[in-house]
Write a protein that holds these residues in place. Structure first.
Motif, mmCIF file in Angstrom:
data_model
loop_
_atom_site.group_PDB
_atom_site.id
_atom_site.type_symbol
_atom_site.label_atom_id
_atom_site.label_comp_id
_atom_site.label_asym_id
_atom_site.label_seq_id
_atom_site.Cartn_x
_atom_site.Cartn_y
_atom_site.Cartn_z
ATOM 1 N N UNK A 1 0.720 -1.176 -0.012
ATOM 2 C CA UNK A 1 -0.115 -0.038 0.128
ATOM 3 C C UNK A 1 0.830 1.264 -0.180
ATOM 4 N N UNK A 2 2.048 1.326 0.517
ATOM 5 C CA UNK A 2 2.825 2.499 0.757
ATOM 6 C C UNK A 2 4.405 1.986 0.853
ATOM 7 N N UNK A 3 5.114 3.159 0.694
ATOM 8 C CA UNK A 3 6.551 2.756 1.157
ATOM 9 C C UNK A 3 7.290 3.991 1.658
ATOM 10 N N UNK B 1 15.908 6.645 3.325
ATOM 11 C CA UNK B 1 16.959 7.678 3.037
ATOM 12 C C UNK B 1 16.584 8.794 2.058
ATOM 13 N N UNK B 2 17.382 9.587 1.782
ATOM 14 C CA UNK B 2 16.855 10.735 1.026
ATOM 15 C C UNK B 2 17.634 10.630 -0.523
ATOM 16 N N UNK B 3 16.853 10.060 -1.451
ATOM 17 C CA UNK B 3 17.104 10.004 -2.620
ATOM 18 C C UNK B 3 17.638 11.146 -3.459
ATOM 19 N N UNK C 1 6.834 9.674 2.126
ATOM 20 C CA UNK C 1 5.935 8.217 2.259
ATOM 21 C C UNK C 1 4.896 8.395 1.070
ATOM 22 N N UNK C 2 5.021 7.409 0.314
ATOM 23 C CA UNK C 2 4.250 7.473 -0.957
ATOM 24 C C UNK C 2 2.613 7.511 -0.918
ATOM 25 N N UNK D 1 8.966 4.278 -6.375
ATOM 26 C CA UNK D 1 9.074 3.768 -4.842
ATOM 27 C C UNK D 1 7.450 3.385 -4.518
ATOM 28 N N UNK D 2 6.559 3.802 -4.866
ATOM 29 C CA UNK D 2 5.281 3.249 -4.715
ATOM 30 C C UNK D 2 5.136 1.872 -5.363
#
Length: 500
Positions: free
Chosen positions: A208-210, A214-216, A231-232, A297-298
């Motif tokens: 449902x989410x990720x 860390x900071x891409x 958060x996605x 990322x989702x």
């Protein structure tokens, strides 16, 4: 011995043959390879047309010297059909679609996520949890793999011929990572058929989410600020369904599947409408999926793109284009260098090249193939050679193209709307980075077109205008983006024409 009545004549003469329906099937892969070594291309429409008289001279019985083997020699009927094609002006025609899949069983079979058994879904959950638990520096970890598409690496190729091949390899790499989790060696990545609502299975952890660990953006070159913490996010199921309708996603998919030609990503054919539906699908699913830097990322990204690959394989199957030789026959008038030029066919950061993705050993439990009652393919365009016999059909749509949009000035993904009497009659979502000038692929393809196919009733006798909106614009200035800053695009409206 007398031939029984009504016995079909093998290899019958075709009075009005076309390349896509008839002629391309005359050249076996070994024929194409044999003549390629001699500098003659038998694998594309343009080359066969250019060399047609020479081909006819060398293949006509009884003194044919090509093909060199007896089994490959052309019959008198086939030679006559080829001659008819020359005399008729080399018509391109349309494909005769395949309605049932064939070939060997795939090495990996991907299934619809809603049809997985409870045990299969539990194993998939284990695989996702395992990949997500890996460190941010692990090459087979979720953070690293998602970061190849957007931040921090931004390797992905959009709006160009290698779009489908690149994502096909990307999905396999992610699937390999899932299979590397202990006990998950047989897992395959399922697909979400977006003609159905977002499955409940994808609305619960870990799908449902990720939460980015860390900071891409800090890892990118140059660094991209304001990307962490994050958060996605997704829209509701009802809003996703409404957005897919609003942006014409299923309509563009349907159009893509009826194309006889691969085409060009910004001009025509399967590629045009496949990529256009891809972009609008991203914008339909949610704020994260609509941002190129963060979309992968989702977790839904993987199921969404798996379906896009399924649709591409469906189109390949329909058009007898599941091999490189067969695929090349759909490139009439198109660029083939992205398949042949070692400087143009790489799919970085992967070792595979674009030509190696056409013949895949991955299959799907269900392909989108036409029924016997739905076997009409098309090759419609805004122009045609004057030497051809052509027609306008009353049932064909009006094509409205918003042409010459300078995407490089637009800060992020945007919505292009065609309004009739002030109300949207059609909208599409264009998927791109927030700073397209820092994207090499965007710069290379900086001017883009958006195509709408409409009924005549939707546009006749109505005042039409165009609007561009950027969802990421600040509330202070609104979402509307000035057309003058988008290159002053023009509108081309035309009836589509095809061979009679």
């Amino acid at each position: 011995m007398t031939t029984p009545p009504n016995t079909p004549v093998p290899d019958p003469v075709v009075a009005n043959p076309t390349y896509l329906a008839d002629i391309r099937t005359y050249f076996r892969p070994e024929d194409v390879a044999h003549m390629a070594a001699k500098g003659i291309d038998l694998g594309t429409y343009d080359a066969v047309k250019r060399n047609a008289l020479t081909i006819f001279a060398h293949t006509a019985p009884p003194n044919a010297d090509m093909p060199p083997d007896a089994a490959g020699k052309w019959s008198a009927n086939r030679s006559q059909t080829f001659k008819n094609w020359i005399v008729n002006g080399f018509p391109l025609g349309t494909s005769t679609p395949v309605t049932t899949p064939g070939g060997a069983a795939p090495a990996r079979l991907r299934k619809n996520v809603i049809t997985l058994t409870d045990a299969e879904f539990a194993l998939l959950t284990t695989a996702f949890n395992g990949v997500m638990a890996r460190s941010t520096t692990a090459p087979d970890g979720y953070f690293t793999l998602a970061g190849q598409h957007g931040l921090p690496k931004a390797w992905c190729l959009h709006h160009e011929p290698r779009f489908n091949p690149w994502h096909r390899v990307y999905l396999r790499e992610f699937e390999d990572a899932l299979r590397s989790v202990p006990g998950c060696q047989d897992v395959t990545l399922p697909y979400w058929d977006i003609s159905t609502p977002l499955p409940d299975r994808l609305q619960h952890p870990p799908f449902d989410r990720y939460v980015l660990p860390a900071d891409p953006g800090a890892m990118a070159t140059p660094p991209v600020p304001d990307t962490f913490p994050y958060t996605t996010q997704r829209y509701s199921v009802a809003d996703i369904t409404a957005n897919l309708e609003r942006f014409g996603v299923l309509a563009d998919i349907a159009t893509s599947m009826t194309q006889s030609l691969w085409g060009a990503s910004d001009i025509n054919g399967y590629q045009k409408f496949s990529i256009q539906s891809h972009d609008s699908g991203h914008g339909s699913v949610g704020p994260t999926m609509g941002v190129q830097e963060l979309s992968a990322f989702d977790p839904v990204f993987w199921f969404y793109h798996c379906n896009i690959d399924r649709l591409w394989l469906s189109w390949q199957t329909r058009n007898q284009a599941t091999t490189l030789a067969g695929f090349r026959t759909t490139l009439a008038g198109g660029d083939v260098s992205w398949l042949t030029d070692p400087d143009l066919n790489p799919l970085p950061p992967f070792t595979a090249t674009a030509d190696q993705t056409i013949d895949t050993d991955i299959g799907y439990d269900q392909l989108d193939l036409p029924t016997h009652a739905e076997t009409v393919m098309e090759n419609l365009s805004g122009s045609i050679d004057a030497a051809r016999t052509f027609s306008f059909r009353s049932a064909d749509p009006v094509s409205v193209r918003v042409k010459g949009i300078d995407r490089l000035n637009i800060p992020g993904s945007f919505i292009i709307s065609l309004l009739a009497d002030g109300e949207p009659v059609a909208e599409r979502f264009f998927f791109q980075p927030n700073n397209p000038r820092q994207c090499a692929t965007c710069v290379k393809h900086g001017t883009v077109n958006i195509d709408f196919r409409l009924t005549r009733e939707e546009v006749l006798d109505r005042a039409l205008t165009v609007r561009i909106d950027v969802p990421g614009h600040s509330e202070e200035i609104g979402t509307a983006f000035p057309l003058a800053q988008a290159g002053n695009p023009t509108v081309n409206a035309r009836l589509l024409v095809g061979e009679a």
